[in-house]
Design a protein around this motif. Structure first.
Motif, PDB file in Angstrom:
ATOM      1  N   MET A 249    -108.493 -14.509 -73.573  1.00 12.53           N
ATOM      2  CA  MET A 249    -107.353 -14.999 -74.357  1.00 12.53           C
ATOM      3  C   MET A 249    -107.613 -14.837 -75.847  1.00 12.53           C
TER       4      MET A 249
ATOM      5  N   HIS B  46    -106.356 -17.100 -78.047  1.00 17.35           N
ATOM      6  CA  HIS B  46    -106.283 -18.428 -78.657  1.00 17.35           C
ATOM      7  C   HIS B  46    -106.811 -19.451 -77.657  1.00 17.35           C
ATOM      8  N   GLY B  47    -107.361 -20.516 -78.137  1.00 18.68           N
ATOM      9  CA  GLY B  47    -107.855 -21.559 -77.241  1.00 18.68           C
ATOM     10  C   GLY B  47    -108.449 -22.705 -78.053  1.00 18.68           C
TER      11      GLY B  47
ATOM     12  N   PRO C   5    -115.270 -20.130 -74.131  1.00 16.64           N
ATOM     13  CA  PRO C   5    -115.908 -19.846 -75.419  1.00 16.64           C
ATOM     14  C   PRO C   5    -115.309 -20.637 -76.573  1.00 16.64           C
TER      15      PRO C   5
ATOM     16  N   HIS D 183    -103.798 -18.499 -69.175  1.00 10.96           N
ATOM     17  CA  HIS D 183    -104.423 -17.188 -69.007  1.00 10.96           C
ATOM     18  C   HIS D 183    -103.656 -16.415 -67.927  1.00 10.96           C
TER      19      HIS D 183
ATOM     20  N   CYS E 180    -114.153 -22.463 -67.879  1.00 11.58           N
ATOM     21  CA  CYS E 180    -112.796 -21.903 -67.877  1.00 11.58           C
ATOM     22  C   CYS E 180    -112.167 -22.100 -66.505  1.00 11.58           C
ATOM     23  N   GLU E 181    -110.853 -22.276 -66.491  1.00 10.68           N
ATOM     24  CA  GLU E 181    -110.138 -22.415 -65.219  1.00 10.68           C
ATOM     25  C   GLU E 181    -110.101 -21.109 -64.438  1.00 10.68           C
TER      26      GLU E 181
ATOM     27  N   GLY F  95    -106.479 -25.699 -69.721  1.00 12.63           N
ATOM     28  CA  GLY F  95    -107.097 -25.420 -68.428  1.00 12.63           C
ATOM     29  C   GLY F  95    -108.607 -25.541 -68.441  1.00 12.63           C
ATOM     30  N   VAL F  96    -109.154 -26.126 -69.486  1.00 10.87           N
ATOM     31  CA  VAL F  96    -110.609 -26.307 -69.544  1.00 10.87           C
ATOM     32  C   VAL F  96    -111.026 -27.328 -68.487  1.00 10.87           C
TER      33      VAL F  96
END
Ligand code: SF4
Length: 320
Positions: free
Chosen positions: A1, A3-4, A24, A144, A15-16, A8-9
Protein backbone atom coordinates in the motif's frame (compact mmCIF):
# COMPACT_ATOMS: atom_id res chain seq x y z
CA UNK A 1 0.00 0.00 0.00
CA UNK A 2 1.03 3.61 -0.45
CA UNK A 3 -0.54 4.82 2.80
CA UNK A 4 -1.00 3.37 6.26
CA UNK A 5 -1.45 2.06 8.84
CA UNK A 6 -4.96 1.04 7.80
CA UNK A 7 -7.60 -0.38 10.13
CA UNK A 8 -6.59 -3.92 9.22
CA UNK A 9 -3.57 -4.06 11.51
CA UNK A 10 -3.74 -7.23 13.64
CA UNK A 11 -3.44 -7.05 17.47
CA UNK A 12 0.23 -8.13 17.19
CA UNK A 13 1.02 -5.37 14.68
CA UNK A 14 0.94 -7.73 11.70
CA UNK A 15 -0.69 -7.01 8.35
CA UNK A 16 -4.14 -8.40 7.65
CA UNK A 17 -2.84 -9.72 4.33
CA UNK A 18 -1.42 -13.23 4.61
CA UNK A 19 2.34 -13.41 4.08
CA UNK A 20 3.11 -9.69 4.49
CA UNK A 21 4.27 -9.97 8.13
CA UNK A 22 4.51 -6.88 10.35
CA UNK A 23 2.77 -3.78 8.99
CA UNK A 24 5.67 -1.50 7.96
CA UNK A 25 3.68 1.62 8.79
CA UNK A 26 3.38 0.59 12.43
CA UNK A 27 7.12 0.17 12.87
CA UNK A 28 7.73 3.50 11.11
CA UNK A 29 5.65 5.41 13.64
CA UNK A 30 7.45 7.01 16.55
CA UNK A 31 5.85 8.42 19.67
CA UNK A 32 2.32 9.65 19.08
CA UNK A 33 2.21 13.42 18.70
CA UNK A 34 0.04 15.24 21.22
CA UNK A 35 -3.19 16.11 19.46
CA UNK A 36 -3.49 19.83 18.85
CA UNK A 37 -6.94 21.18 19.66
CA UNK A 38 -9.33 21.44 16.74
CA UNK A 39 -10.66 24.93 16.16
CA UNK A 40 -14.45 24.55 16.10
CA UNK A 41 -14.83 27.94 14.43
CA UNK A 42 -12.88 26.65 11.45
CA UNK A 43 -15.33 23.83 10.85
CA UNK A 44 -18.80 23.90 9.39
CA UNK A 45 -21.36 22.64 11.86
CA UNK A 46 -23.48 19.68 10.89
CA UNK A 47 -26.61 19.19 12.95
CA UNK A 48 -27.13 15.50 13.63
CA UNK A 49 -28.82 14.31 16.78
CA UNK A 50 -29.83 10.76 17.52
CA UNK A 51 -29.14 9.98 13.89
CA UNK A 52 -29.62 6.45 12.62
CA UNK A 53 -27.52 5.61 9.59
CA UNK A 54 -27.72 2.12 8.09
CA UNK A 55 -25.64 0.03 5.75
CA UNK A 56 -27.35 -0.80 2.46
CA UNK A 57 -27.48 -4.54 1.81
CA UNK A 58 -27.99 -4.89 -1.94
CA UNK A 59 -26.73 -7.09 -4.75
CA UNK A 60 -23.67 -5.53 -6.37
CA UNK A 61 -24.21 -4.20 -9.90
CA UNK A 62 -28.00 -4.43 -9.55
CA UNK A 63 -29.92 -1.17 -9.73
CA UNK A 64 -33.09 -3.17 -9.13
CA UNK A 65 -31.75 -4.61 -5.86
CA UNK A 66 -30.50 -1.18 -4.78
CA UNK A 67 -33.97 0.22 -5.44
CA UNK A 68 -35.77 -2.61 -3.65
CA UNK A 69 -33.52 -2.64 -0.58
CA UNK A 70 -33.51 1.15 -0.43
CA UNK A 71 -37.30 1.10 -0.55
CA UNK A 72 -37.35 -1.21 2.49
CA UNK A 73 -35.28 1.34 4.39
CA UNK A 74 -37.30 4.44 3.46
CA UNK A 75 -38.45 6.13 6.65
CA UNK A 76 -36.18 3.97 8.80
CA UNK A 77 -32.82 5.65 8.20
CA UNK A 78 -31.28 9.11 8.12
CA UNK A 79 -28.86 7.93 5.47
CA UNK A 80 -27.68 4.74 3.81
CA UNK A 81 -23.94 4.28 4.14
CA UNK A 82 -22.70 2.78 0.87
CA UNK A 83 -19.64 1.01 2.19
CA UNK A 84 -16.64 -0.78 0.74
CA UNK A 85 -17.45 -4.50 0.97
CA UNK A 86 -14.43 -6.78 0.38
CA UNK A 87 -16.73 -9.49 -1.00
CA UNK A 88 -18.27 -7.04 -3.47
CA UNK A 89 -15.46 -4.88 -4.78
CA UNK A 90 -17.11 -4.14 -8.13
CA UNK A 91 -20.05 -1.87 -7.51
CA UNK A 92 -22.20 0.61 -9.35
CA UNK A 93 -20.64 4.07 -8.84
CA UNK A 94 -21.54 5.63 -5.47
CA UNK A 95 -23.22 8.64 -7.09
CA UNK A 96 -25.39 6.40 -9.27
CA UNK A 97 -26.53 4.35 -6.28
CA UNK A 98 -27.17 7.62 -4.43
CA UNK A 99 -29.41 8.77 -7.28
CA UNK A 100 -31.39 5.50 -7.16
CA UNK A 101 -31.84 5.88 -3.40
CA UNK A 102 -32.91 9.50 -3.78
CA UNK A 103 -35.66 8.32 -6.11
CA UNK A 104 -36.81 5.99 -3.31
CA UNK A 105 -36.82 8.86 -0.82
CA UNK A 106 -33.72 7.60 0.99
CA UNK A 107 -30.75 9.91 1.67
CA UNK A 108 -27.45 8.32 0.68
CA UNK A 109 -24.12 8.54 2.46
CA UNK A 110 -21.73 7.10 -0.15
CA UNK A 111 -18.34 5.76 0.77
CA UNK A 112 -15.50 6.83 -1.50
CA UNK A 113 -12.13 5.06 -1.35
CA UNK A 114 -8.65 5.82 -2.68
CA UNK A 115 -7.81 2.26 -3.73
CA UNK A 116 -9.86 2.12 -6.90
CA UNK A 117 -9.54 5.63 -8.40
CA UNK A 118 -6.97 8.36 -8.82
CA UNK A 119 -7.58 11.95 -7.78
CA UNK A 120 -9.05 12.94 -11.14
CA UNK A 121 -11.64 10.16 -11.12
CA UNK A 122 -12.36 10.84 -7.43
CA UNK A 123 -13.10 14.49 -8.15
CA UNK A 124 -15.58 13.48 -10.83
CA UNK A 125 -17.30 11.15 -8.37
CA UNK A 126 -17.42 13.82 -5.67
CA UNK A 127 -18.89 16.33 -8.12
CA UNK A 128 -21.58 13.81 -9.06
CA UNK A 129 -22.34 13.15 -5.36
CA UNK A 130 -22.75 16.88 -4.85
CA UNK A 131 -25.09 17.09 -7.84
CA UNK A 132 -27.26 14.22 -6.57
CA UNK A 133 -27.51 15.86 -3.16
CA UNK A 134 -26.14 13.19 -0.82
CA UNK A 135 -26.39 13.43 2.96
CA UNK A 136 -22.62 13.09 3.20
CA UNK A 137 -19.62 11.24 1.80
CA UNK A 138 -17.52 8.84 3.84
CA UNK A 139 -13.86 9.21 2.87
CA UNK A 140 -11.59 6.21 3.44
CA UNK A 141 -8.19 5.17 2.16
CA UNK A 142 -9.52 1.68 1.42
CA UNK A 143 -8.38 -1.84 2.21
CA UNK A 144 -5.39 -3.54 0.64
CA UNK A 145 -6.51 -5.04 -2.72
CA UNK A 146 -5.43 -8.50 -1.57
CA UNK A 147 -8.24 -8.36 0.99
CA UNK A 148 -11.31 -8.99 -1.11
CA UNK A 149 -12.48 -10.76 -4.20
CA UNK A 150 -10.54 -8.71 -6.77
CA UNK A 151 -6.87 -9.10 -5.81
CA UNK A 152 -6.06 -8.93 -9.54
CA UNK A 153 -6.87 -5.19 -9.62
CA UNK A 154 -4.02 -2.68 -9.40
CA UNK A 155 -4.44 -0.45 -6.35
CA UNK A 156 -4.16 3.30 -6.97
CA UNK A 157 -3.65 5.18 -3.67
CA UNK A 158 -2.90 8.42 -5.51
CA UNK A 159 -4.20 10.17 -2.38
CA UNK A 160 -5.10 8.93 1.10
CA UNK A 161 -8.21 9.53 3.18
CA UNK A 162 -6.92 12.83 4.62
CA UNK A 163 -6.28 14.29 1.16
CA UNK A 164 -9.60 12.90 -0.03
CA UNK A 165 -11.34 14.80 2.77
CA UNK A 166 -9.88 18.05 1.43
CA UNK A 167 -11.04 17.20 -2.09
CA UNK A 168 -14.56 16.44 -0.85
CA UNK A 169 -14.78 19.68 1.12
CA UNK A 170 -13.92 21.56 -2.05
CA UNK A 171 -17.15 20.16 -3.50
CA UNK A 172 -19.12 21.49 -0.54
CA UNK A 173 -20.02 18.06 0.77
CA UNK A 174 -20.58 16.97 4.36
CA UNK A 175 -17.60 14.72 4.99
CA UNK A 176 -17.29 11.81 7.38
CA UNK A 177 -14.23 9.75 8.26
CA UNK A 178 -13.49 6.54 10.14
CA UNK A 179 -11.78 6.33 13.52
CA UNK A 180 -10.39 2.97 14.66
CA UNK A 181 -9.48 3.50 18.34
CA UNK A 182 -9.29 -0.24 19.04
CA UNK A 183 -6.85 -1.09 16.26
CA UNK A 184 -3.05 -1.02 16.66
CA UNK A 185 -1.20 1.24 16.92
CA UNK A 186 -3.86 2.59 19.29
CA UNK A 187 -1.81 5.63 20.44
CA UNK A 188 -1.62 6.79 16.84
CA UNK A 189 -5.35 6.56 16.04
CA UNK A 190 -6.54 9.75 17.74
CA UNK A 191 -3.88 12.02 16.17
CA UNK A 192 -4.64 10.39 12.82
CA UNK A 193 -8.38 11.08 12.95
CA UNK A 194 -7.73 14.63 14.18
CA UNK A 195 -5.60 15.21 11.09
CA UNK A 196 -8.63 14.23 9.04
CA UNK A 197 -10.75 16.66 11.05
CA UNK A 198 -8.25 19.44 10.39
CA UNK A 199 -8.41 18.55 6.70
CA UNK A 200 -12.15 19.21 6.81
CA UNK A 201 -14.00 16.17 8.18
CA UNK A 202 -17.33 17.10 9.75
CA UNK A 203 -18.45 13.73 11.13
CA UNK A 204 -16.50 10.87 12.76
CA UNK A 205 -17.66 7.24 12.62
CA UNK A 206 -16.13 5.21 15.45
CA UNK A 207 -15.29 1.72 14.21
CA UNK A 208 -16.00 -1.41 16.29
CA UNK A 209 -13.89 -1.05 19.42
CA UNK A 210 -15.73 -2.98 22.13
CA UNK A 211 -18.82 -2.23 24.19
CA UNK A 212 -20.42 1.13 25.07
CA UNK A 213 -17.75 1.90 27.67
CA UNK A 214 -14.97 1.77 25.07
CA UNK A 215 -17.02 3.80 22.62
CA UNK A 216 -17.70 6.35 25.36
CA UNK A 217 -13.97 6.66 26.07
CA UNK A 218 -13.18 7.12 22.37
CA UNK A 219 -15.89 9.73 21.91
CA UNK A 220 -14.80 11.58 25.06
CA UNK A 221 -11.22 11.67 23.80
CA UNK A 222 -12.44 13.28 20.58
CA UNK A 223 -14.33 15.92 22.59
CA UNK A 224 -11.34 16.54 24.85
CA UNK A 225 -9.27 17.18 21.72
CA UNK A 226 -11.77 19.83 20.62
CA UNK A 227 -13.89 17.96 18.08
CA UNK A 228 -17.44 19.31 18.21
CA UNK A 229 -19.00 17.63 15.18
CA UNK A 230 -21.27 14.59 15.18
CA UNK A 231 -19.84 11.32 16.46
CA UNK A 232 -21.43 8.15 15.11
CA UNK A 233 -20.97 4.76 16.80
CA UNK A 234 -21.29 1.53 14.85
CA UNK A 235 -23.33 -1.22 16.52
CA UNK A 236 -22.82 -4.51 14.69
CA UNK A 237 -25.93 -6.28 13.41
CA UNK A 238 -25.87 -10.08 13.17
CA UNK A 239 -29.10 -11.94 12.45
CA UNK A 240 -27.81 -15.33 11.32
CA UNK A 241 -24.72 -17.50 11.23
CA UNK A 242 -23.45 -15.88 8.04
CA UNK A 243 -23.51 -12.28 9.26
CA UNK A 244 -22.05 -13.36 12.62
CA UNK A 245 -19.19 -15.19 10.87
CA UNK A 246 -18.36 -12.19 8.66
CA UNK A 247 -18.33 -9.83 11.65
CA UNK A 248 -16.15 -12.27 13.59
CA UNK A 249 -13.72 -12.54 10.66
CA UNK A 250 -12.52 -8.96 10.98
CA UNK A 251 -13.72 -7.66 14.36
CA UNK A 252 -14.13 -10.61 16.74
CA UNK A 253 -11.89 -9.02 19.40
CA UNK A 254 -13.52 -5.59 18.96
CA UNK A 255 -17.18 -6.49 19.62
CA UNK A 256 -19.04 -6.41 22.96
CA UNK A 257 -18.30 -9.58 24.96
CA UNK A 258 -20.65 -12.45 24.11
CA UNK A 259 -22.58 -10.43 21.54
CA UNK A 260 -22.25 -12.83 18.61
CA UNK A 261 -22.58 -15.93 20.80
CA UNK A 262 -25.96 -14.78 22.05
CA UNK A 263 -27.17 -14.50 18.43
CA UNK A 264 -25.72 -17.72 17.04
CA UNK A 265 -26.74 -19.70 20.14
CA UNK A 266 -30.34 -18.49 20.09
CA UNK A 267 -33.38 -20.54 19.05
CA UNK A 268 -34.37 -17.63 16.80
CA UNK A 269 -31.12 -15.88 15.73
CA UNK A 270 -32.94 -13.31 13.61
CA UNK A 271 -35.21 -12.09 16.42
CA UNK A 272 -32.38 -12.24 18.94
CA UNK A 273 -30.04 -10.36 16.58
CA UNK A 274 -32.60 -7.62 16.08
CA UNK A 275 -33.25 -7.31 19.82
CA UNK A 276 -29.51 -7.28 20.62
CA UNK A 277 -28.88 -4.55 18.04
CA UNK A 278 -31.72 -2.41 19.38
CA UNK A 279 -30.46 -2.83 22.93
CA UNK A 280 -26.88 -1.97 22.01
CA UNK A 281 -27.99 0.91 19.77
CA UNK A 282 -30.06 2.40 22.62
CA UNK A 283 -27.09 2.22 24.99
CA UNK A 284 -24.83 3.92 22.44
CA UNK A 285 -27.37 6.66 21.72
CA UNK A 286 -27.58 7.38 25.46
CA UNK A 287 -23.85 8.26 25.58
CA UNK A 288 -23.43 11.99 26.04
CA UNK A 289 -20.69 12.33 23.42
CA UNK A 290 -22.39 10.17 20.76
CA UNK A 291 -24.82 11.73 18.29
CA UNK A 292 -25.89 8.75 16.25
CA UNK A 293 -25.38 5.14 15.24
CA UNK A 294 -24.60 3.34 12.04
CA UNK A 295 -26.19 -0.11 11.83
CA UNK A 296 -23.34 -2.11 10.44
CA UNK A 297 -24.00 -5.53 8.94
CA UNK A 298 -22.93 -8.13 6.39
CA UNK A 299 -26.02 -9.60 4.75
CA UNK A 300 -26.18 -13.13 3.39
CA UNK A 301 -25.90 -13.14 -0.42
CA UNK A 302 -29.37 -13.74 -1.85
CA UNK A 303 -31.06 -12.41 1.30
CA UNK A 304 -30.34 -8.72 0.78
CA UNK A 305 -33.95 -7.64 0.95
CA UNK A 306 -34.62 -9.59 4.16
CA UNK A 307 -31.50 -8.00 5.68
CA UNK A 308 -32.74 -4.56 4.65
CA UNK A 309 -36.08 -5.33 6.34
CA UNK A 310 -34.27 -6.32 9.54
CA UNK A 311 -32.26 -3.09 9.47
CA UNK A 312 -35.50 -1.17 8.95
CA UNK A 313 -37.04 -2.79 12.05
CA UNK A 314 -33.98 -1.83 14.11
CA UNK A 315 -33.78 1.66 12.58
CA UNK A 316 -37.42 2.43 13.27
CA UNK A 317 -37.13 1.22 16.87
CA UNK A 318 -34.06 3.40 17.49
CA UNK A 319 -35.60 6.46 15.84
CA UNK A 320 -38.59 6.07 18.09
S1 SF4 B 1 -2.69 -3.39 4.41
FE1 SF4 B 1 -2.82 -2.21 6.32
S2 SF4 B 1 -1.87 -3.55 7.84
FE2 SF4 B 1 -1.18 -4.29 5.81
S3 SF4 B 1 0.75 -3.22 5.36
FE3 SF4 B 1 -0.90 -1.97 4.45
S4 SF4 B 1 -1.39 -0.49 6.06
FE4 SF4 B 1 -0.24 -2.13 7.09
Amino acid sequence: MGHGPCAGVAPDGGCEVAGVGPCPYVSAIGAAPSPAPVDPAARGFVALQRAVVTDLPAEPLSAESCRACGGELAGATDGCLLGDNPRQRVQLPPSYRAKILAEEGVPAWPGVNCRDRNRVALEGELAACHDVGVAGVHCVTGDHPAVGHRPDAQAVFDVDSTELVSLARAYDLVVSVAHAPGTPPVDYRLPRVLNKVRAGADVVFIDHCGGPERVSDAAAALRDAGFTGPVIACPPVATDGFSAAVLASFAANRLPAGYLDRVTGAVDPRRTGIDEAIRLGERLLELSDVDGVNLSTAGRPGAERETARDLAVIGKALRG
